[in-house]
Enzyme design. Sequence first.
Site, mmCIF file in Angstrom:
data_model
loop_
_atom_site.group_PDB
_atom_site.id
_atom_site.type_symbol
_atom_site.label_atom_id
_atom_site.label_comp_id
_atom_site.label_asym_id
_atom_site.label_seq_id
_atom_site.Cartn_x
_atom_site.Cartn_y
_atom_site.Cartn_z
ATOM 1 N N ASP A 147 0.861 -1.187 0.000
ATOM 2 C CA ASP A 147 0.000 0.000 0.000
ATOM 3 C C ASP A 147 0.899 1.240 0.000
ATOM 4 O O ASP A 147 1.833 1.327 0.792
ATOM 5 C CB ASP A 147 -0.906 -0.017 1.251
ATOM 6 C CG ASP A 147 -2.042 0.996 1.149
ATOM 7 O OD1 ASP A 147 -2.222 1.590 0.071
ATOM 8 O OD2 ASP A 147 -2.743 1.189 2.155
ATOM 9 N N HIS A 221 -9.492 -1.823 -7.775
ATOM 10 C CA HIS A 221 -9.390 -0.668 -6.865
ATOM 11 C C HIS A 221 -8.702 0.508 -7.544
ATOM 12 O O HIS A 221 -9.215 1.630 -7.546
ATOM 13 C CB HIS A 221 -8.635 -1.087 -5.598
ATOM 14 C CG HIS A 221 -8.445 0.023 -4.614
ATOM 15 N ND1 HIS A 221 -9.490 0.773 -4.117
ATOM 16 C CD2 HIS A 221 -7.319 0.528 -4.032
ATOM 17 C CE1 HIS A 221 -9.024 1.681 -3.276
ATOM 18 N NE2 HIS A 221 -7.710 1.568 -3.210
HETATM 19 C C1 HEM Z 1 -9.750 -1.067 2.847
HETATM 20 C C2 HEM Z 1 -9.478 0.040 2.224
HETATM 21 C C3 HEM Z 1 -8.372 0.193 1.235
HETATM 22 C C4 HEM Z 1 -7.328 -0.651 0.917
HETATM 23 C C5 HEM Z 1 -7.016 -2.020 1.490
HETATM 24 C C6 HEM Z 1 -6.563 0.009 -0.099
HETATM 25 C C7 HEM Z 1 -5.433 -0.535 -0.700
HETATM 26 C C8 HEM Z 1 -4.753 0.017 -1.768
HETATM 27 C C9 HEM Z 1 -3.682 -0.614 -2.476
HETATM 28 C C10 HEM Z 1 -3.122 -1.985 -2.174
HETATM 29 C C11 HEM Z 1 -3.286 0.235 -3.459
HETATM 30 C C12 HEM Z 1 -2.199 -0.011 -4.529
HETATM 31 C C13 HEM Z 1 -0.851 0.485 -4.163
HETATM 32 C C14 HEM Z 1 -0.742 1.983 -4.071
HETATM 33 O O1 HEM Z 1 -0.625 2.691 -5.075
HETATM 34 O O2 HEM Z 1 -0.777 2.450 -2.931
HETATM 35 C C15 HEM Z 1 -4.099 1.428 -3.347
HETATM 36 C C16 HEM Z 1 -3.990 2.541 -4.147
HETATM 37 C C17 HEM Z 1 -4.742 3.668 -4.013
HETATM 38 N N1 HEM Z 1 -5.801 3.853 -3.166
HETATM 39 FE FE1 HEM Z 1 -6.515 2.518 -1.829
HETATM 40 N N2 HEM Z 1 -7.120 1.221 -0.387
HETATM 41 C C18 HEM Z 1 -8.235 1.372 0.410
HETATM 42 C C19 HEM Z 1 -9.088 2.456 0.445
HETATM 43 C C20 HEM Z 1 -8.957 3.583 -0.325
HETATM 44 C C21 HEM Z 1 -9.833 4.728 -0.265
HETATM 45 C C22 HEM Z 1 -11.044 4.862 0.664
HETATM 46 C C23 HEM Z 1 -9.345 5.641 -1.167
HETATM 47 C C24 HEM Z 1 -9.853 7.011 -1.531
HETATM 48 C C25 HEM Z 1 -10.890 7.612 -1.007
HETATM 49 C C26 HEM Z 1 -8.165 5.059 -1.777
HETATM 50 C C27 HEM Z 1 -7.366 5.689 -2.703
HETATM 51 C C28 HEM Z 1 -6.275 5.122 -3.329
HETATM 52 C C29 HEM Z 1 -5.469 5.810 -4.329
HETATM 53 C C30 HEM Z 1 -5.645 7.242 -4.811
HETATM 54 C C31 HEM Z 1 -4.513 4.886 -4.767
HETATM 55 C C32 HEM Z 1 -3.410 5.119 -5.826
HETATM 56 C C33 HEM Z 1 -3.942 4.757 -7.183
HETATM 57 C C34 HEM Z 1 -2.905 4.959 -8.282
HETATM 58 O O3 HEM Z 1 -2.548 6.108 -8.545
HETATM 59 O O4 HEM Z 1 -2.465 3.946 -8.852
HETATM 60 N N3 HEM Z 1 -7.958 3.812 -1.251
HETATM 61 N N4 HEM Z 1 -4.991 1.259 -2.310
#
Ligand code: HEM
Length: 306
Positions: A147, A221
């Site tokens: 993450d 996601h």
């Molecule tokens: C249980 C809740 C969540 C989990 C387990 C989770 C997990 C992840 C993972 C594994 C990634 C891919 C690696 C990274 O680029 O960091 C990611 C990317 C991202 N997540 Fe989440 N996330 C969650 C909730 C959220 C929420 C609520 C938001 C926004 C309101 C969010 C916004 C983002 C964004 C903006 C990215 C980067 C996307 C990119 O530019 O490739 N995430 N998240």
Amino acid sequence: MAQPQSVIIPQPNPAALFVVLKVKNFADAQALARIASRMPALTAEVAAIDPGAQLVSAVGFGAEFWSVISPAAKPQGLRPFKAIAAAGRIAPATGGDLLFHIVSKRHDLNLELGMRLRRQLGAMVEVMEDVRGFAYLDSRDLTGFIDGTENPKTDRERAAAALIGAEDPDFAGGSFIVTQRYIHNLEKWRALPEEEQEKIIGRRKADSEELADDLKPPTAHIARVVIEENGEELQIVRHSFPCATVSEQGLFFIAYCKTPDIPERMLTRMMGVAGDGLHDRLMEFTQAVSGANFFAPSLETLKRLA
Ligand code: HEM
């Protein structure tokens, strides 16, 4: 340029404490605001115990509380978190008047600062969330995926995403915060083959490499949270950490942004209420149990509250 609170811009160290408080009686609002405004000074006091632990912090104010302590001057767009309920998916709004976000290399120092604040606030507040976040393995969420890969990296990129600028000069250097605590259904998640999990996140599990466009479903996601506008991706600065016991595992999601609109739009797309008929399949394996918006004023604005 007004100075942001100290937790926002640096890449986080591996120990975090998140405390959400409810004010019992708004008649105490000014007294509470004075205590909260001492957060940077208290942080400096505790940080001096071990400068190497790099203790940093932010205090955030809920919209309703802010209106009471500063009725004449309100950051543009500050509003409570909006609950979402759609097709069995729920993102609850549980609210909160004050948020303490504390990060360092040492859980004990985080707790020391949290306890000192808690003592000063006394019976005027009720604790709604008291969550210890920690870096798990090589910065993975408890689903096993790295993450933070695409989080803005340099100070300049992080400031551009997180901090209010010339668009609201009275509050420049401040930042909007969204928090949600999620509880994962890891039994259901682990029953999936790794390849299926990768399609749900949109990245490879081993090294976080993004899946090629023809392999990445529109329900992944990262496909739901990447929003392009005028050729640029909308950015937030995530400070989320896993939170867990042996019985319950989840993520404390927290993001800073120069406007509350961006995280709100991302969440709308995740929850399946953006109007395109799609939702984020990750939401089938985790459940938000809290949700709140806060405003983290710049150090200068915070001083004025005192
Ligand atoms: C249980 C809740 C969540 C989990 C387990 C989770 C997990 C992840 C993972 C594994 C990634 C891919 C690696 C990274 O680029 O960091 C990611 C990317 C991202 N997540 Fe989440 N996330 C969650 C909730 C959220 C929420 C609520 C938001 C926004 C309101 C969010 C916004 C983002 C964004 C903006 C990215 C980067 C996307 C990119 O530019 O490739 N995430 N998240």
